[in-house]
Write a protein that holds these residues in place. Structure first.
Motif, PDB file in Angstrom:
ATOM      1  N   ARG A   1     -21.291  -9.785 -10.113  1.00 30.62           N
ATOM      2  CA  ARG A   1     -20.321  -9.853 -11.198  1.00 30.62           C
ATOM      3  C   ARG A   1     -19.619 -11.208 -11.229  1.00 30.62           C
ATOM      4  NH1 ARG A   1     -16.389  -4.831 -10.797  1.00 30.62           N
ATOM      5  NH2 ARG A   1     -15.572  -5.894 -12.655  1.00 30.62           N
ATOM      6  N   GLY A   2     -19.249 -11.621 -12.445  1.00 35.29           N
ATOM      7  CA  GLY A   2     -18.526 -12.868 -12.619  1.00 35.29           C
ATOM      8  C   GLY A   2     -19.413 -14.047 -12.952  1.00 35.29           C
ATOM      9  N   PHE A   3     -20.720 -13.866 -12.930  1.00 35.51           N
ATOM     10  CA  PHE A   3     -21.661 -14.932 -13.269  1.00 35.51           C
ATOM     11  C   PHE A   3     -22.328 -14.622 -14.602  1.00 35.51           C
ATOM     12  CE2 PHE A   3     -21.237 -15.373  -8.696  1.00 35.51           C
ATOM     13  CZ  PHE A   3     -21.191 -16.756  -8.518  1.00 35.51           C
ATOM     14  N   ALA A   4     -22.779 -15.672 -15.269  1.00 34.93           N
ATOM     15  CA  ALA A   4     -23.432 -15.491 -16.565  1.00 34.93           C
ATOM     16  C   ALA A   4     -24.679 -14.634 -16.443  1.00 34.93           C
ATOM     17  CB  ALA A   4     -23.781 -16.859 -17.155  1.00 34.93           C
ATOM     18  N   ASP A   5     -25.406 -14.797 -15.344  1.00 30.26           N
ATOM     19  CA  ASP A   5     -26.590 -13.980 -15.088  1.00 30.26           C
ATOM     20  C   ASP A   5     -26.396 -13.297 -13.731  1.00 30.26           C
ATOM     21  OD1 ASP A   5     -29.015 -12.819 -14.624  1.00 30.26           O
ATOM     22  OD2 ASP A   5     -30.217 -14.626 -14.961  1.00 30.26           O
TER      23      ASP A   5
END
Length: 361
Positions: A67-71
């Motif tokens: 979680r928290g990343f674009a991918d």
């Protein structure tokens, strides 16, 4: 209007080694005759290293970004994830209103009595004067980054910047993801320990000699690797790692160039023997300003000569005798201290203006 990214330019000769050359180079680190009884074991290790090299296993241990990343499903190096976490914790220490004022002193000289020169550096001595100023004030925490460890301590390395930023800003990750590169043997990189030291600091003081009209080589290595702090991408999944074409498009679609160290205050002390001190001081100060760090005050930026055109053999004696530069360095530290104190209290401080200069002309 949307702009389509141009393809990355190619055409440089390949640096790939053939197997005999790789083996010769890898095994050269075991030249000591004490390794001879272990030759068969070293040969097996060499074969594993060759396999990692030819298959390009840069980051052999990864985990999903989460979680928290674009991918969130993209696999990121566990080394990079650990470095990111250390930076986040350092930022929390920096932002803690109840915490101490944090200072970082950087000794940029490569000279040390623990290696070939056989003598400490004047930069180290000037750093000790600064340390006394910071440590003598209430509510402070002081750390020293001694870059001479690059020349005197086993396994201390700062690998050179690979200039990802020049291809496209988002290709330069914050913190740097170019290292470690296990397939190329580019390991033991110090920068993942150095980045948090900068991040947590409220005040940063750099003390460097002049080496051939320029800053010292250890300092320049660190400076180049700090580029990711000035516009670097905190989410490598945006560029699917090091996809240059994708990074170009991300930048052209709109990039905000985040200044990850903005607002920290700095002091710079440059000392030379013959020439170059003013230019080196100016280049370092300009670099820090460009990254949106703030000069603490005029007395926090200093360039001086110690033992001007005197024998190098007596340079420490010249520093002993030069009481003025000793006090000027203390004043640079005091100015940085005042600036950080004012910032912590939420007040603008014209730091250093009440300090009497030991040299009026």
């Amino acid at each position: 209007m949307p702009q389509k990214a141009p393809p990355p330019r190619k055409g440089m000769p390949s640096p790939e080694l053939d197997e005999p050359t790789f083996r010769e180079r890898f095994r050269s680190q075991f030249t000591d005759p004490a390794f001879l009884p272990l030759d068969s074991e070293i040969e097996r290790i060499t074969s594993v290293a060759w396999d990692g090299y030819i298959k390009g296993r840069k980051s052999p241990v990864t985990k999903v970004a989460g979680r928290g990343f674009a991918d969130p499903k993209y696999e990121l190096s566990v080394d990079w994830l650990a470095a990111r976490q250390a930076i986040r914790e350092a930022q929390a220490r920096h932002d803690d209103k109840q915490g101490p004022m944090r200072f970082l002193i950087i000794n940029a000289s490569s000279r040390s009595e623990h290696t070939c020169p056989g003598e400490m550096s004047k930069s180290w001595r000037l750093g000790e004067l600064s340390h006394e100023v910071f440590a003598g004030a209430k509510g402070t925490e002081v750390k020293v980054l001694d870059l001479s460890r690059l020349t005197s301590e086993y396994g201390r390395k700062i690998h050179p910047c690979k200039a990802c930023f020049s291809t496209a800003a988002p290709l330069c990750h914050w913190p740097c993801s170019c290292y470690p590169n296990y397939s190329l043997g580019q390991t033991q990189d110090w920068m993942n320990e150095i980045y948090p030291m900068w991040v947590e600091a409220h005040g940063i003081m750099i003390i460097t000699p002049v080496n051939w009209y320029m800053s010292s080589s250890p300092l320049k290595l660190m400076i180049d690797r700090m580029v990711c702090a000035d516009g670097g991408n905190p989410d490598p999944t945006l560029t699917q790692g090091k996809d240059a074409s994708l990074a170009k498009q991300v930048e052209l679609d709109g990039w905000n160039y985040p200044r990850h160290l903005a607002g920290r205050q700095f002091a710079v002390v440059v000392h030379g023997d013959v020439e170059g001190a003013e230019n080196v001081r100016r280049s370092i100060s300009d670099w820090l300003r460009f990254m949106k760090l703030c000069p603490a005050g005029p007395t926090a930026e200093l360039d001086r000569y110690i033992g001007y055109w005197k024998p190098y053999a007596t340079s420490h004696d010249e520093l002993d005798a030069d009481k003025a530069i000793q006090e000027e360095v203390r004043n640079a530290a005091r100015t940085l201290l005042q600036g950080v104190q004012g910032d912590k209290m939420g007040k603008f401080t014209a730091a250093g203006t009440d300090l009497e200069s030991p040299r009026q002309k």
